[in-house]
Design an enzyme around this catalytic site. Structure first.
Site, short mmCIF file in Angstrom:
data_model
loop_
_atom_site.label_atom_id
_atom_site.label_comp_id
_atom_site.label_asym_id
_atom_site.label_seq_id
_atom_site.Cartn_x
_atom_site.Cartn_y
_atom_site.Cartn_z
N LYS A 146 0.68 -1.69 0.12
CA LYS A 146 -0.21 0.06 -0.22
C LYS A 146 0.86 0.86 -0.27
O LYS A 146 0.66 2.19 -0.25
CB LYS A 146 -0.71 0.30 0.91
CG LYS A 146 -0.50 -0.09 2.71
CD LYS A 146 -1.66 -0.32 3.84
CE LYS A 146 -0.74 -0.41 5.02
NZ LYS A 146 -1.58 -0.86 5.90
N LYS A 190 14.81 -15.46 -31.08
CA LYS A 190 13.30 -15.42 -29.91
C LYS A 190 12.14 -15.01 -30.78
O LYS A 190 11.95 -14.41 -32.03
CB LYS A 190 13.70 -14.68 -29.12
CG LYS A 190 13.27 -12.92 -29.30
CD LYS A 190 14.52 -12.93 -27.71
CE LYS A 190 12.78 -11.89 -27.28
NZ LYS A 190 11.97 -10.84 -28.35
N ASP A 238 9.18 -12.24 -30.42
CA ASP A 238 8.58 -11.37 -30.62
C ASP A 238 7.52 -12.14 -29.18
O ASP A 238 7.34 -12.90 -28.92
CB ASP A 238 7.90 -11.19 -31.81
CG ASP A 238 8.09 -8.88 -31.31
OD1 ASP A 238 8.81 -8.92 -30.74
OD2 ASP A 238 7.30 -8.78 -31.89
N GLU A 239 7.49 -11.04 -28.26
CA GLU A 239 6.53 -11.12 -26.77
C GLU A 239 5.65 -10.92 -26.95
O GLU A 239 5.37 -11.28 -26.55
CB GLU A 239 7.49 -10.58 -25.54
CG GLU A 239 7.07 -8.48 -25.51
CD GLU A 239 7.98 -7.80 -26.35
OE1 GLU A 239 8.75 -8.16 -27.69
OE2 GLU A 239 7.70 -6.68 -27.36
N GLY A 278 17.02 -1.26 -30.19
CA GLY A 278 17.25 -0.74 -30.99
C GLY A 278 18.77 -1.16 -31.48
O GLY A 278 19.95 -0.67 -31.76
N GLY A 331 14.84 -4.90 -35.69
CA GLY A 331 15.35 -4.25 -36.27
C GLY A 331 16.74 -4.23 -36.97
O GLY A 331 17.16 -4.20 -38.13
C1 1AE Z 1 13.96 -3.66 -24.93
C2 1AE Z 1 12.94 -4.56 -25.10
C3 1AE Z 1 13.25 -4.75 -26.38
C4 1AE Z 1 12.51 -5.24 -27.53
O1 1AE Z 1 11.37 -6.36 -27.03
C5 1AE Z 1 12.45 -5.64 -29.15
O2 1AE Z 1 12.07 -6.25 -29.43
C6 1AE Z 1 13.28 -4.73 -29.37
O3 1AE Z 1 13.22 -5.06 -30.72
P1 1AE Z 1 14.94 -3.62 -31.57
O4 1AE Z 1 15.74 -4.22 -32.14
O5 1AE Z 1 14.09 -2.79 -30.93
O6 1AE Z 1 14.05 -3.75 -33.41
#
Ligand code: 1AE
Length: 400
Positions: free
Chosen positions: A89, A164, A166-167, A327, A350
């Site tokens: 709390k 991996k 994607d979450e 990034g 990316g």
């Molecule tokens: C801190 C989490 C970064 C993440 O989940 C993710 O998908 C990053 O992707 P990119 O490498 O920025 O394209």
């Protein structure tokens, strides 16, 4: 258990605020208790360990650290008891932020910690003496299994260590996690005939909480390389339950989704190093994704250093592998290795898929960047006769 809070308060109210926390989060009240009852509950009462004024504010208030000790007997080895006691709390009580937690060894030992840790992950993935390279599936929702396999193969073809999910990939509509693990394993074996490396797959562990352990065991048996767990969204106790299960013999990769809601403010919530470092390690994450200091979503340098210290603390548990993310591209590799060392996962979405010659070259560019750094050659010089790295540098540049 010693907890430190950053508060904004009137100077002459600091003592009573600290006492209020120590009592309010343990025995609740003492004023109305008869003497006999007071004796009974006294050993569960918190106490004020320290009050430190950090700065005076223009409105007459001060910024201070209040440090409170909680009896270990108040905790039962769950994250529910830990978090509810030290910041339950209280987290709703104005400008207050949990900035430090000292967890005594006797209490830490009630938690699982990582089953594999750095050494176990290196052994499992067969990667020694260099950072691991991991690629993130992108744009996977709505694809058929064949299309997903094609995307897996393209990423694995760069010779990288892990791919991996994607979450945000929760839907089973086209390809369940079980189908993906089997199909990607066959694909990884095909690709390995050319690259010499069987790329592991970190599958997103999804579904209702009561089915997660069964699913994790099944995915483990089918040959998942790692289990990606949205640890904040599911909760630390869910992560700890998976880590503690002896039948789940697969490393756990924790994702930080939703964590910004906890650590994002400088004045409220919980410090990022606790959220993504200390508690992830305690709960048993073998590998931990967190926002890097220089990517598209970031964590400050001071919090990152503390986070790393938590993940690498080997006093009670095996250390976890850090995966600074968001990034990330090959031109950052020198900087990442300088800042984090070799026990590190280079994790990019990316920065692999966006390579001008495709994801295979994107992954290869990371491996070439590691070779350059390890042989002491500047990335730009190494790129002259390494096509994949050259393409990456032409696209994103170099940041040292
Ligand atoms: C801190 C989490 C970064 C993440 O989940 C993710 O998908 C990053 O992707 P990119 O490498 O920025 O394209």
């Amino acid at each position: 258990m010693i907890a430190t809070y950053r508060v904004r308060e009137k100077r002459d109210k600091l003592e009573s605020r600290a006492q209020g926390i120590a009592i309010g989060l343990t025995i609740g009240t003492w004023t109305e208790l008869p003497a006999s009852r007071l004796d009974q509950v006294r050993r569960h009462c918190g106490r004020v360990v320290g009050i430190e004024v950090l700065s005076e504010e223009s409105d007459g208030q001060v910024i201070a650290h209040l440090t409170i000790g909680y009896p270990t007997s108040n905790f039962d080895g769950t994250f529910a008891s830990l978090l509810t006691t030290v910041f339950g709390k209280l987290s709703m009580d104005g400008e207050i932020r949990l900035v430090g937690l000292e967890i005594p060894e006797s209490l830490a030992k009630l938690y699982p910690g990582p089953k594999f840790g750095v050494a176990g992950c290196r052994h499992r993935f067969g990667v020694y003496g260099r950072p691991l390279v991991m690629s993130i599936f992108k744009a996977c929702i709505g694809l058929t299994l064949d299309e997903l396999v094609e995307q897996f193969e393209a990423q694995a073809s760069g010779g990288i260590d892990l791919v991996k999910d994607d979450e945000i990939f929760f839907t089973d509509a086209y390809a369940s996690p079980e189908e993906r693990v089997q199909a990607y394993r066959s694909a990884a074996q095909r690709v390995a005939e050319t690259t010499g490396r069987e790329t592991a797959y970190a599958v997103n562990l999804t579904g209702p909480v009561h089915r997660l352990k069964d699913r994790a065991r099944k995915l483990s048996e089918l040959g998942a390389g790692a289990l990606l767990v949205n640890a904040i969204a599911y909760g630390y106790d869910v992560l700890a339950d998976l880590a503690a299960d002896p039948e789940i013999q697969t490393p756990i990769l924790a994702h930080p989704a939703v964590s910004g809601a906890l650590y994002g403010s400088a004045t409220h919530g919980v410090s990022g190093d606790i959220v993504l470092g200390q508690l992830m390690h305690l709960a048993g994450a073998d590998m931990v994704i967190f926002p890097s200091m220089y990517g598209s979503v970031t964590l400050g340098a001071a919090e990152t250093e503390k986070l790393l210290n938590h993940l690498r603390d080997d006093s009670v548990f095996a250390p976890s592998l850090p995966a600074p993310s968001a990034g990330i591209y090959p031109g950052l590799v020198k900087r990442l290795i300088r800042d984090f060392g070799d026990d590190l996962i280079l994790n990019a979405g990316g920065g692999i898929h966006g390579h001008p010659n495709g994801p295979a070259q994107g992954g290869k560019a990371f491996l070439e960047a590691i070779e350059a750094v390890q042989s002491g050659v500047e990335l730009i010089a190494y790129a002259q006769d390494h096509d994949a790295l050259r393409g990456a540098i032409a696209t994103w540049g170099v940041k040292e």
